[in-house]
Design an enzyme around this catalytic site. Structure first.
Site, PDB file in Angstrom:
ATOM      1  N   VAL A  11       0.830  -1.213   0.000  1.00 33.62           N
ATOM      2  CA  VAL A  11       0.000   0.000   0.000  1.00 33.62           C
ATOM      3  C   VAL A  11       0.863   1.261   0.000  1.00 33.62           C
ATOM      4  O   VAL A  11       0.664   2.174  -0.802  1.00 33.62           O
ATOM      5  CB  VAL A  11      -0.961  -0.010   1.226  1.00 33.62           C
ATOM      6  CG1 VAL A  11      -1.604   1.350   1.439  1.00 33.62           C
ATOM      7  CG2 VAL A  11      -2.042  -1.057   1.025  1.00 33.62           C
ATOM      8  N   GLU A 154      -7.726   2.401   2.438  1.00 38.64           N
ATOM      9  CA  GLU A 154      -7.242   2.141   1.082  1.00 38.64           C
ATOM     10  C   GLU A 154      -8.062   1.024   0.435  1.00 38.64           C
ATOM     11  O   GLU A 154      -8.317   0.016   1.067  1.00 38.64           O
ATOM     12  CB  GLU A 154      -5.757   1.741   1.138  1.00 38.64           C
ATOM     13  CG  GLU A 154      -5.155   1.510  -0.209  1.00 38.64           C
ATOM     14  CD  GLU A 154      -5.403   2.678  -1.158  1.00 38.64           C
ATOM     15  OE1 GLU A 154      -4.954   3.788  -0.858  1.00 38.64           O
ATOM     16  OE2 GLU A 154      -6.074   2.478  -2.185  1.00 38.64           O
ATOM     17  N   LEU A 156      -7.253  -0.097  -2.881  1.00 38.23           N
ATOM     18  CA  LEU A 156      -6.550  -0.657  -4.049  1.00 38.23           C
ATOM     19  C   LEU A 156      -6.522  -2.183  -3.990  1.00 38.23           C
ATOM     20  O   LEU A 156      -6.603  -2.777  -2.912  1.00 38.23           O
ATOM     21  CB  LEU A 156      -5.132  -0.093  -4.160  1.00 38.23           C
ATOM     22  CG  LEU A 156      -4.097  -0.334  -3.059  1.00 38.23           C
ATOM     23  CD1 LEU A 156      -3.573  -1.752  -3.041  1.00 38.23           C
ATOM     24  CD2 LEU A 156      -2.958   0.627  -3.207  1.00 38.23           C
ATOM     25  N   GLY A 263      -7.957 -15.428  -0.575  1.00 42.69           N
ATOM     26  CA  GLY A 263      -6.719 -15.430   0.214  1.00 42.69           C
ATOM     27  C   GLY A 263      -6.206 -14.018   0.329  1.00 42.69           C
ATOM     28  O   GLY A 263      -6.980 -13.063   0.375  1.00 42.69           O
ATOM     29  N   CYS A 266      -5.526  -9.482   3.220  1.00 46.82           N
ATOM     30  CA  CYS A 266      -6.599  -8.607   3.723  1.00 46.82           C
ATOM     31  C   CYS A 266      -7.883  -9.341   4.093  1.00 46.82           C
ATOM     32  O   CYS A 266      -8.262  -9.344   5.270  1.00 46.82           O
ATOM     33  CB  CYS A 266      -6.897  -7.530   2.688  1.00 46.82           C
ATOM     34  SG  CYS A 266      -5.527  -6.387   2.492  1.00 46.82           S
ATOM     35  N   LYS A 269      -7.949 -11.757   7.256  1.00 46.78           N
ATOM     36  CA  LYS A 269      -7.721 -11.091   8.551  1.00 46.78           C
ATOM     37  C   LYS A 269      -8.808 -10.053   8.851  1.00 46.78           C
ATOM     38  O   LYS A 269      -9.213  -9.879  10.000  1.00 46.78           O
ATOM     39  CB  LYS A 269      -6.322 -10.471   8.607  1.00 46.78           C
ATOM     40  CG  LYS A 269      -6.211  -9.100   7.959  1.00 46.78           C
ATOM     41  CD  LYS A 269      -4.940  -8.380   8.341  1.00 46.78           C
ATOM     42  CE  LYS A 269      -4.686  -7.160   7.461  1.00 46.78           C
ATOM     43  NZ  LYS A 269      -5.591  -6.045   7.614  1.00 46.78           N
TER      44      LYS A 269
HETATM   45  N1  LIG Z   1      -2.089  -5.129   0.453  1.00 46.62           N
HETATM   46  C1  LIG Z   1      -3.285  -4.710   0.091  1.00 46.62           C
HETATM   47  O1  LIG Z   1      -3.810  -5.063  -0.968  1.00 46.62           O
HETATM   48  C2  LIG Z   1      -4.040  -3.743   0.962  1.00 46.62           C
HETATM   49  C3  LIG Z   1      -5.156  -3.069   0.434  1.00 46.62           C
HETATM   50  C4  LIG Z   1      -5.850  -2.188   1.267  1.00 46.62           C
HETATM   51  C5  LIG Z   1      -5.456  -2.011   2.572  1.00 46.62           C
HETATM   52  N2  LIG Z   1      -4.381  -2.707   3.064  1.00 46.62           N
HETATM   53  C6  LIG Z   1      -3.964  -2.454   4.444  1.00 46.62           C
HETATM   54  O2  LIG Z   1      -2.813  -1.625   4.411  1.00 46.62           O
HETATM   55  C7  LIG Z   1      -1.941  -1.947   5.504  1.00 46.62           C
HETATM   56  C8  LIG Z   1      -0.556  -2.271   4.965  1.00 46.62           C
HETATM   57  O3  LIG Z   1      -0.662  -3.407   4.140  1.00 46.62           O
HETATM   58  P1  LIG Z   1       0.504  -3.824   3.139  1.00 46.62           P
HETATM   59  O4  LIG Z   1      -0.014  -4.984   2.352  1.00 46.62           O
HETATM   60  O5  LIG Z   1       1.012  -2.642   2.452  1.00 46.62           O
HETATM   61  O6  LIG Z   1       1.599  -4.351   4.181  1.00 46.62           O
HETATM   62  P2  LIG Z   1       3.146  -4.661   3.877  1.00 46.62           P
HETATM   63  O7  LIG Z   1       3.522  -5.695   4.862  1.00 46.62           O
HETATM   64  O8  LIG Z   1       3.339  -4.929   2.432  1.00 46.62           O
HETATM   65  O9  LIG Z   1       3.892  -3.288   4.209  1.00 46.62           O
HETATM   66  C9  LIG Z   1       3.998  -2.752   5.471  1.00 46.62           C
HETATM   67  C10 LIG Z   1       5.341  -2.067   5.606  1.00 46.62           C
HETATM   68  O10 LIG Z   1       5.382  -1.407   6.866  1.00 46.62           O
HETATM   69  C11 LIG Z   1       6.703  -1.525   7.376  1.00 46.62           C
HETATM   70  N3  LIG Z   1       6.676  -1.257   8.827  1.00 46.62           N
HETATM   71  C12 LIG Z   1       6.316  -2.088   9.829  1.00 46.62           C
HETATM   72  N4  LIG Z   1       6.388  -1.449  10.995  1.00 46.62           N
HETATM   73  C13 LIG Z   1       6.774  -0.190  10.738  1.00 46.62           C
HETATM   74  C14 LIG Z   1       7.036   0.951  11.539  1.00 46.62           C
HETATM   75  N5  LIG Z   1       6.867   0.914  12.861  1.00 46.62           N
HETATM   76  N6  LIG Z   1       7.454   2.082  10.930  1.00 46.62           N
HETATM   77  C15 LIG Z   1       7.632   2.137   9.588  1.00 46.62           C
HETATM   78  N7  LIG Z   1       7.406   1.090   8.786  1.00 46.62           N
HETATM   79  C16 LIG Z   1       6.978  -0.049   9.345  1.00 46.62           C
HETATM   80  C17 LIG Z   1       7.121  -2.905   6.991  1.00 46.62           C
HETATM   81  O11 LIG Z   1       8.526  -3.050   7.008  1.00 46.62           O
HETATM   82  C18 LIG Z   1       6.520  -3.027   5.581  1.00 46.62           C
HETATM   83  O12 LIG Z   1       7.439  -2.605   4.606  1.00 46.62           O
HETATM   84  C19 LIG Z   1      -2.613  -3.083   6.252  1.00 46.62           C
HETATM   85  O13 LIG Z   1      -3.397  -2.536   7.275  1.00 46.62           O
HETATM   86  C20 LIG Z   1      -3.536  -3.695   5.206  1.00 46.62           C
HETATM   87  O14 LIG Z   1      -4.645  -4.341   5.771  1.00 46.62           O
HETATM   88  C21 LIG Z   1      -3.659  -3.551   2.275  1.00 46.62           C
END
Ligand SMILES: NC(=O)c1ccc[n+]([C@@H]2O[C@H](COP(=O)([O-])OP(=O)(O)OC[C@H]3O[C@@H](n4cnc5c(N)ncnc54)[C@H](O)[C@@H]3O)[C@@H](O)[C@H]2O)c1
Length: 446
Positions: A11, A154, A156, A263, A266, A269
């Site tokens: 994201v 988000e 996406l 799967g 998102c 969980k």
């Molecule tokens: N992946 C998706 O398709 C999607 C879509 C919509 C919403 N979301 C939500 O967005 C959020 C992030 O998802 P994601 O898939 O991008 O996760 P991700 O695991 O790909 O990325 C998270 C990043 O945060 C970093 N991080 C962890 N702790 C940190 C801190 N204290 N300070 C700075 N950086 C830190 C990690 O190193 C990692 O790079 C989640 O809540 C998820 O539910 C994800």
């Protein structure tokens, strides 16, 4: 506008690159030093169509920066977007510890007005929790600094994240202050230029909107999977049912594809977190618990079907299954929550041999299964099919759609195809000499 993205994952990186593309000055922050080193060297740590070009272009244009320096990143921005993980706790509730950690840092480093925006999907009420944590840190520092919290979930989708982000269906913003609402409108101005897609609401409703959206989509999938399973038993074909009901404008065609369960990082969980939240406030989330339960079973369906087939045909032990597609959906390298994980474990447990192939997710899949004597990592779908007793299609990558099955059939021990995504026509595959077993349709082979 100066923006900091905290958490440069699927994201954060996509959002950061898209904001930079719209002309904002964006700093992407992460605690993962290797990831930031890679990005600073213009290597993209994830696969997402169009992302690499966007990152390189905006880095070159000096609108996109990467750092691990929290203090500098926070001080330099007017708006901080929190995009850190929110995984499940053991009890299914949302783990907000990464967000809380981030809020602490923000409280420690801000020195003038900031807007703190939660993009992570997180428990309803988290934005107010962030506010409390920042206020506490400011109190510890004995300073008074104005700031606002905003929720901006988000929507996406991995696999089309860049285009979803640049051309969103809607942008939901939960605010409690006019000043931050105006700042958010300004940030998104470039994205809503042609058509106003901003939906402004209160913070709690905004946080809840994200859960409701994912719960609705997951419900459609589990609904269709349940219908598919009934179809198979009564001799109907779920592909026809999908067309028959999707043509009703009240229903529509989206998210009506049966398969091997949802799967990703998102849906599983988020549905669990919403169930937990409902119970916390004294409700019984009957429907949502069933959505999750149906999905858990559906993920096991294809392997069960293969095991049953071979139980009647010489046993599954030492049978070789070619697996096409490992990522949780096409056009991503993301293996989090992928149905392939359940599938592979079920078949390995029964002593089957697996020849695995995915166009993009091989490196992430290898981290999950590493060396296993019954796994062979293959270079393409033909290589996977070599000497196999059956093919199982798990992820509907486009490259699997129009294959020449004549040489593939020749290289297999038995021409048997288990289609977990209903990508092929049963009659067509039968004409090509395959025994075909799809989802939600009768077959004479099981
Ligand atoms: N992946 C998706 O398709 C999607 C879509 C919509 C919403 N979301 C939500 O967005 C959020 C992030 O998802 P994601 O898939 O991008 O996760 P991700 O695991 O790909 O990325 C998270 C990043 O945060 C970093 N991080 C962890 N702790 C940190 C801190 N204290 N300070 C700075 N950086 C830190 C990690 O190193 C990692 O790079 C989640 O809540 C998820 O539910 C994800």
């Amino acid at each position: 506008m100066d923006i900091t993205i905290i958490g440069t994952g699927y994201v954060g990186l996509v959002t950061g690159a898209c904001f930079a593309e719209m002309g904002h000055i964006v700093t992407c922050l992460d605690i993962d030093e290797d990831k930031i080193k890679m990005l600073n060297a213009s290597h993209i740590p994830i696969y997402e169509p169009g992302l690499e070009e966007l990152v390189k272009k905006n880095k070159k244009g000096k609108r996109l920066f990467f750092t691990t320096d929290y203090e500098k990143a926070i001080k330099s921005a007017l708006v901080c977007f929190v995009c850190v993980p929110t995984p499940s706790n053991e009890d299914g509730s949302c783990n907000t510890s990464y967000i809380e950690q981030t809020a602490k840092f923000i409280g420690q480093y801000i020195d003038d007005y900031k807007v703190v925006v939660t993009k992570s999907t997180t428990e309803v009420g988290t934005s107010f929790q962030i506010k409390k944590i920042i206020l506490k840190e400011l109190e510890n520092r004995d300073v008074k600094i104005d700031f606002d919290v905003v929720s901006n979930p988000e929507f996406l989708k991995e696999g089309s994240a860049v285009s979803d982000c640049l051309k969103p269906d809607r942008i939901v913003i939960g605010t409690e202050a006019e000043k931050s609402t105006e700042i958010m409108k300004e940030i998104y101005h470039g994205f809503t230029f042609k058509q106003d897609r901003l939906i402004v609401m209160d913070i709690l409703s905004s946080e809840m909107t994200k859960y409701a959206a994912n719960a609705m989509l997951a419900t459609r999938i589990s609904f269709m999977n349940e219908i598919a399973n009934i179809c198979k038993k009564v001799g109907a074909n779920v592909n026809n049912i999908r067309k028959g009901i999707g043509s009703d404008t009240r229903i529509g065609y989206s998210f009506l594809y049966p398969g091997i369960g949802y799967g990703g990082s998102c849906f599983p969980k988020d549905i669990k977190a919403l169930c937990h939240l409902a119970k916390k406030v004294g409700l019984k989330p009957t429907l949502l618990e069933k959505v999750d339960e149906i999905n858990v079973e559906q993920k096991k369906l294809l392997a069960k079907s293969i095991i049953n087939f071979f139980t009647k045909n010489g046993g599954i032990k030492n049978k070789t299954i070619a697996v096409w597609g490992l990522s949780f959906k096409p056009d991503t390298d993301d293996m989090r929550g992928a149905p392939s994980i359940t599938f592979i474990n079920q078949l390995l447990d029964k002593g089957a041999k697996l020849r695995l192939f995915d166009p993009i997710a091989m490196h992430n899949a290898k981290k999950l299964f590493q060396e296993h004597k019954n796994i062979i990592w293959c270079r393409d779908e033909q290589h996977a099919a070599e000497g196999s007793d059956a093919i199982a299609l798990l992820t509907e990558w486009k490259q699997f759609r129009f294959l020449n099955f004549t040489p593939i059939k020749k290289m297999m021990k038995t021409p048997l195809l288990f289609d977990g995504r209903n990508q092929y026509h049963p009659q067509d595959m039968q004409k090509k000499g395959f025994k075909y077993i799809g989802i939600g349709m009768p077959n004479k082979f099981e």
